[in-house]
Design an enzyme around this catalytic site. Sequence first.
Site, mmCIF file in Angstrom:
data_model
loop_
_atom_site.group_PDB
_atom_site.id
_atom_site.type_symbol
_atom_site.label_atom_id
_atom_site.label_comp_id
_atom_site.label_asym_id
_atom_site.label_seq_id
_atom_site.Cartn_x
_atom_site.Cartn_y
_atom_site.Cartn_z
ATOM 1 N N CYS A 1 96.875 -0.376 -14.276
ATOM 2 C CA CYS A 1 97.469 0.209 -15.489
ATOM 3 C C CYS A 1 96.364 0.411 -16.534
ATOM 4 C CB CYS A 1 98.550 -0.712 -16.033
ATOM 5 S SG CYS A 1 97.916 -2.243 -16.722
ATOM 6 N N ILE B 1 99.185 0.826 -2.331
ATOM 7 C CA ILE B 1 98.412 1.289 -3.463
ATOM 8 C C ILE B 1 99.324 1.541 -4.658
ATOM 9 C CG2 ILE B 1 96.592 2.449 -2.129
ATOM 10 C CD1 ILE B 1 98.200 5.069 -2.436
ATOM 11 N N THR C 1 100.148 4.321 -7.892
ATOM 12 C CA THR C 1 100.297 5.787 -7.855
ATOM 13 C C THR C 1 98.958 6.505 -8.023
ATOM 14 O OG1 THR C 1 100.742 5.668 -10.207
ATOM 15 C CG2 THR C 1 102.641 5.782 -8.745
#
Lengths: 281, 370
Positions: free
Chosen positions: B167, B228, B230
């Site tokens: 993120c 994984i 995105t």
Amino acid sequence: MKQYTGEVLSHRKHGEEYHSLTVVAPDIAASARPGQFVNLRPPADRYYILRRPFSICRVNRGSGWAATIEVIFDIRGPGTAALAAMRAHDPIDVIGPIGQGFAIPKNRQACLLIGGGVGATPLFFLGEELRAAGKRVDVLCGASRASRLVNTLELKRLGAMTEFTTDDGSVGYHGLVTDLLPNMIERCGSEVLYACGPRPMLQAVTAIAIKYRLPVQVALEEQMACGIGICLSCVAPIYNQKGTGVMHVRTCLEGPVFNGARVAWDRYGTDLDEADGPPGN
Amino acid sequence: MSDIEDLTTTELLRPSELVKPIDRKAEAEAAGRGGRPQADLSVRLAGIPLRSPIVTASGCFASGKEIAEFMDLRVLGAVVVKSMTLEPWQGKPPPRMVETPSGMLNAIGLQNKGVDYFLRYDLQALNAAKVPVIASIAGNTQQEFVRVADRLRGAPGVIAVEVNISCPNLEDRSSMFSHDPKATAGVIGNVRRCLEVPVFAKLSPNVTSITDIAGAALDAGAAGLSLINTLLGMAIDIETGKPRLGGVMGGLSGPAIRPVAVRAVYEVRQAYPDVPIIGMGGVMDYKDALEMIWAGANAVAIGTANFIDPRSTLDITRGIERFLVEHGIRSLSRLRALSGPRSSPPAPSATPASAAPSPGAPPSAPLSRR
């Protein structure tokens, strides 16, 4: 909320631009409220993968053994095109009824229904329920052109007073629903407003409702991936109870119907305040 | 009136013949708890026994409460909950989702109610539902990750923590922790030190070498890897020329990214034959899940598929079970031992059945050709 493999009872062209799909789904029809929606899964294709949410336009509980729900939509892409190609007896995966519907007032009698374009479809269901509850129903419906008004005949039948507006003047008043709204409120003695349609219209209707000190319920439409409350795609900015902060609230489960006065219309697309608590769930 | 009633009861189809409501009891039985002999789907993930390799992908299942309306959560190996942060986050402005060919772009921005809300409400509900929980944590800074992890210490039913380092990261400006081996090692090392449960690092595919990042995470003490997150993508409205997402760019998920995910799992498995891997990315049905297992995943997380069908995880679990039964394989660990496209021989710590296909192994043709 139920998930079904329902069955298409009928598909028909609805006016020049819309399609109507009637689906056998007894449990959904039995519990659906006006303003709620269903999530239909179009036949598989490689260009789209997601379900498509549609307001419930009408339910038929009468034929209890195979009660149905109806949705009306226009073709906007390959998903809706595939749904429009469905025919009677096709199986269809449907989830519903989803969300919070319109509230029926206890003490107020005169209800004004305001619709815009294809967004007006829940008004049929709402109008019937309001009339069944003994309320006065008036209808104000607008669209860009005549062919984008949904079933004018039936709206006329629904409303004690019914007015139409079109952006191009092809039917009814040449202009916007909000041009006629103040006059309509006064003439009908409206006590509650219900609105569904494009966002700018909902915002303008809310502003007028606030001016007249009338309660207004609006049905919001947002991009939605799941429609069952897990993806958080469909959030709308909503003021908290105290009006001190704005929170991102799911339109699928906490909506799609909100008190218009609690929608933070101008905060759309901007950073929000810190949340000061969970939104009512 | 009575004529109509007679007609409906005698001559017309009843609702049950037209539609198929969900039969939870049959589901529970089909999922293997009803006594019928089925294949054994249990797996071990970083030492944790799971009843099934099928788990949920963070952010695609909320905290399970919504999906529990549609299926029995006990079918799952674990629920990986939506990433939580120290304070509640409101996420990115709408619109947050765009459908793309065989996929979707999202820019939710980790909207969540914070770790304390999770502990107080969501975790209780998950514990009551008797489903193991993998808590996904996120933060803007290393310190935030550590503080969230700290609150999770000793949380009941939390069997592992997934660290979402894919993120956006404010310390390193516009990059992600998982774009840089050093930042990855920093977060993982610090988080691991305050937790007793295994820590999984969730990595981004948007890097030059995912094995380098994986190595850094493992060196810092990650017990396993989630592969994984995105792929970074974007969509533009051709009428206005403006980005279609409120957050401008977003994460691409769905079947469109599956080959990338399979490659990432395979690549990391080649480099680290023994590391526990939760594979994910566009797994839509049991075939996709088996592909991920062949690539080297110990468990498979289901993401976008939940949005399309809330019972996807159940269907996938059943599908794998059916596949094993049809191929005469008694357990998933046996299937995994059959091969998997490893170039090196299985490591000694691999499951004992790994030596050679056993008598119970399937007809060699369809499986060994891999």
